[in-house]
Design a protein around this motif. Structure first.
Motif, PDB file in Angstrom:
ATOM      1  N   PHE A  38     -14.747 -29.927 -11.269  1.00 41.49           N
ATOM      2  CA  PHE A  38     -13.735 -29.592 -12.270  1.00 41.49           C
ATOM      3  C   PHE A  38     -12.356 -30.099 -11.829  1.00 41.49           C
ATOM      4  CE2 PHE A  38     -15.141 -25.984 -15.287  1.00 41.49           C
ATOM      5  CZ  PHE A  38     -16.390 -26.560 -15.459  1.00 41.49           C
ATOM      6  N   ALA A  39     -12.081 -30.012 -10.526  1.00 43.39           N
ATOM      7  CA  ALA A  39     -10.792 -30.480 -10.010  1.00 43.39           C
ATOM      8  C   ALA A  39     -10.668 -31.995 -10.186  1.00 43.39           C
ATOM      9  CB  ALA A  39     -10.648 -30.105  -8.536  1.00 43.39           C
ATOM     10  N   HIS A  40     -11.764 -32.741  -9.946  1.00 40.87           N
ATOM     11  CA  HIS A  40     -11.737 -34.185 -10.204  1.00 40.87           C
ATOM     12  C   HIS A  40     -11.400 -34.452 -11.674  1.00 40.87           C
ATOM     13  CE1 HIS A  40     -12.897 -35.716  -6.384  1.00 40.87           C
ATOM     14  NE2 HIS A  40     -14.139 -35.280  -6.395  1.00 40.87           N
TER      15      HIS A  40
ATOM     16  N   ILE B 186      -2.975 -36.907 -10.790  1.00 45.15           N
ATOM     17  CA  ILE B 186      -1.951 -36.165 -10.055  1.00 45.15           C
ATOM     18  C   ILE B 186      -2.027 -36.464  -8.568  1.00 45.15           C
ATOM     19  CG2 ILE B 186      -1.128 -33.840  -9.470  1.00 45.15           C
ATOM     20  CD1 ILE B 186      -2.337 -32.907 -12.153  1.00 45.15           C
ATOM     21  N   SER B 187      -3.238 -36.723  -8.088  1.00 49.28           N
ATOM     22  CA  SER B 187      -3.437 -36.963  -6.655  1.00 49.28           C
ATOM     23  C   SER B 187      -2.702 -38.195  -6.162  1.00 49.28           C
ATOM     24  CB  SER B 187      -4.931 -37.102  -6.354  1.00 49.28           C
ATOM     25  OG  SER B 187      -5.496 -38.199  -7.059  1.00 49.28           O
ATOM     26  N   CYS B 188      -2.272 -39.080  -7.060  1.00 54.30           N
ATOM     27  CA  CYS B 188      -1.566 -40.300  -6.666  1.00 54.30           C
ATOM     28  C   CYS B 188      -0.068 -40.211  -6.913  1.00 54.30           C
ATOM     29  CB  CYS B 188      -2.135 -41.502  -7.416  1.00 54.30           C
ATOM     30  SG  CYS B 188      -3.829 -41.923  -6.957  1.00 54.30           S
TER      31      CYS B 188
ATOM     32  N   THR C  41      -8.111 -38.424  -4.770  1.00 57.85           N
ATOM     33  CA  THR C  41      -8.752 -37.444  -5.649  1.00 57.85           C
ATOM     34  C   THR C  41      -9.707 -36.541  -4.887  1.00 57.85           C
ATOM     35  OG1 THR C  41      -9.810 -37.175  -7.806  1.00 57.85           O
ATOM     36  CG2 THR C  41     -10.723 -38.893  -6.353  1.00 57.85           C
ATOM     37  N   GLU C  42     -10.260 -37.020  -3.760  1.00 58.28           N
ATOM     38  CA  GLU C  42     -11.116 -36.173  -2.938  1.00 58.28           C
ATOM     39  C   GLU C  42     -10.294 -35.103  -2.216  1.00 58.28           C
ATOM     40  OE1 GLU C  42     -14.181 -35.748  -2.753  1.00 58.28           O
ATOM     41  OE2 GLU C  42     -15.006 -37.480  -3.785  1.00 58.28           O
ATOM     42  N   VAL C  43      -9.147 -35.498  -1.679  1.00 63.94           N
ATOM     43  CA  VAL C  43      -8.266 -34.513  -1.041  1.00 63.94           C
ATOM     44  C   VAL C  43      -7.813 -33.483  -2.070  1.00 63.94           C
ATOM     45  CG1 VAL C  43      -6.108 -34.179   0.216  1.00 63.94           C
ATOM     46  CG2 VAL C  43      -7.516 -36.201   0.681  1.00 63.94           C
ATOM     47  N   PHE C  44      -7.519 -33.956  -3.286  1.00 67.21           N
ATOM     48  CA  PHE C  44      -7.102 -33.058  -4.364  1.00 67.21           C
ATOM     49  C   PHE C  44      -8.199 -32.024  -4.655  1.00 67.21           C
ATOM     50  CE2 PHE C  44      -6.652 -31.958  -8.859  1.00 67.21           C
ATOM     51  CZ  PHE C  44      -5.294 -31.716  -8.982  1.00 67.21           C
TER      52      PHE C  44
ATOM     53  N   PRO D 192     -15.137 -31.648   9.056  1.00 66.46           N
ATOM     54  CA  PRO D 192     -13.879 -32.377   9.285  1.00 66.46           C
ATOM     55  C   PRO D 192     -13.171 -32.787   8.000  1.00 66.46           C
ATOM     56  CG  PRO D 192     -15.783 -33.761   9.792  1.00 66.46           C
ATOM     57  CD  PRO D 192     -16.308 -32.372   9.598  1.00 66.46           C
ATOM     58  N   LEU D 193     -13.889 -32.796   6.876  1.00 73.37           N
ATOM     59  CA  LEU D 193     -13.253 -33.142   5.607  1.00 73.37           C
ATOM     60  C   LEU D 193     -12.431 -31.980   5.049  1.00 73.37           C
ATOM     61  CD1 LEU D 193     -16.147 -35.083   3.829  1.00 73.37           C
ATOM     62  CD2 LEU D 193     -14.251 -36.000   5.161  1.00 73.37           C
TER      63      LEU D 193
END
Length: 393
Positions: A297-299, A308-310, A342-345, A373-374
């Motif tokens: 859902f966040a993606h 937004i992640s960028c 987008t993964e960090v987001f 670690p992620l």
């Protein structure tokens, strides 16, 4: 509310992206930097679109209106064309030749006036020529913008020593910012390309009870299309659907478009426990791990709101994550995956939901994250307040 951790047992495998734009060489000349970015931006251009690109460059950078080239019988122009290495040629409104081509000799770049004396008639032919390499022009325009055509024209002549120190410094700063932004967006595009089909195709055969349960569920009332795997326990699904109804009604879940399709579908072939495709406008959550719902859902929220992640407002989170990410024994592809914006987001939203108690069955538990670690940089982040404030917004 009892947490539902699985509908079907599942183990999460590894998954990594593959492609990148490449690093910015800060020691290169401005025209080389612009050309590299331009070639990247024009990589999908077709021969049919190149004349339109030439027209845009001529109008924006040189203030010229292009028309088809007509031969006037000029021997000088004929000789220039022979030397121009397959460049596209136009006639500008003021009568000059306009040449566009990546192999165009540097002597034709910029504005020039060429003359040739015909000895037999003692006459003089004159040709006014403007030439540019389109990749360099597109890259320079993308970095500097159309308000800096004076600097762009100098760059297109490929004589860096004619640029003042002030202009060189400004170009370097803008190029670095543009490069960083493009690498982030390319990482997100690579994420999007990996999930094009397969898991998002409708099943040819679907059990009637499961189809009815999907259509009459809260998921079915939320999204344009819903499908659930035939192996799903319908009693567990009903309980999960009730939780989804409650959490959605309380505004605890990311608000995403009802134009998405949603499937509880086994996603093992994608080496993930959940998949989102911006191109398909579709989400698939593996029924063996409903905890992936918040992540997907966040993606969707990220892409539906202009990535937004960028943006600069998410940059502090990216910076803190990168600073805390342990690269020990990590492959280059794994590192790129870890740092994909987008993964960090999505991971950040998971941790926010975990610590605010809003995620329930749709997010993991502390044990799922603490040794990963992620996620470790998000759990250890000094700026957790910034993380929570970001997702509360």
């Amino acid at each position: 509310m009892e947490r539902i951790s699985t509908l079907i047992p599942y183990t999460q495998p590894d998954w990594t992206p593959s492609k990148r734009l490449g690093a910015l060489d800060t020691t290169a000349s401005p025209h080389a930097i612009a050309a590299k970015l331009g070639r990247y931006l024009l990589s999908d251009a077709t021969p049919e679109t190149l004349p339109r690109i030439d027209t845009l460059i001529a109008e924006t950078v040189y203030g010229l209106t292009l028309e088809p080239y007509e031969d006037t019988g000029s021997v000088l122009e004929a000789r220039i064309l022979e030397d121009a290495r397959d460049a596209r040629v136009y006639r500008a409104g003021d009568g000059r030749m306009v040449l566009s081509g990546e192999r165009l000799p540097r002597k034709y770049l910029g504005d020039h006036t060429w003359q040739w004396t015909r000895s037999s008639h003692r006459g003089v032919e004159t040709a006014h020529v403007t030439g540019f390499r389109p990749a360099t022009a597109v890259g320079a325009l993308d970095i500097l913008g159309a308000d800096n055509t004076d600097t762009i024209r100098i760059i297109l002549r490929e004589r860096p020593r004619t640029l003042t120190l002030t202009r060189l410094t400004a170009f370097a700063m803008l190029a670095e910012a543009r490069w960083e932004g493009e690498i982030k967006r390319e990482a997100n595009r690579e994420y999007a390309k990996r999930h094009a089909a397969g898991v998002f195709s409708d099943k040819k055969r679907c059990d009637a009870k499961h189809r009815h349960a999907a259509e009459t569920s809260m998921f079915g009332r939320t999204f344009r299309h819903v499908e659930i795997d035939d192996d799903i326990d319908l009693d567990l699904f009903a309980r999960l659907d009730d939780e989804y109804r409650t959490r959605r009604g309380d505004g605890e879940l990311p608000s995403i478009s009802d134009g998405n399709a949603f499937r509880f579908r086994k996603t093992g072939r994608h080496k993930a426990i959940g998949v989102y495709s911006p191109h398909e406008h579709a989400i698939a959550v593996d029924p063996r791990a409903p905890r992936s719902l918040i992540h997907e859902f966040a993606h969707a929220y990220d892409f539906e709101h202009g990535q937004i992640s960028c943006t600069p407002r998410f940059q502090p989170i990216l910076d803190m994550f990168e600073a805390g990410f342990d690269r020990t024994n990590q492959t280059e592809t794994r590192i790129r995956y870890a740092l994909t914006p987008t993964e960090v987001f999505a991971r950040g939203w998971e941790i926010h939901m975990l610590h605010t108690g809003k995620g329930g069955s749709f997010v993991g538990v502390e044990a799922d994250y603490k040794n990963d670690p992620l996620y470790r940089p998000l759990l250890d982040m000094e700026g957790l307040d910034e993380l929570y404030a970001t997702f509360e917004r």
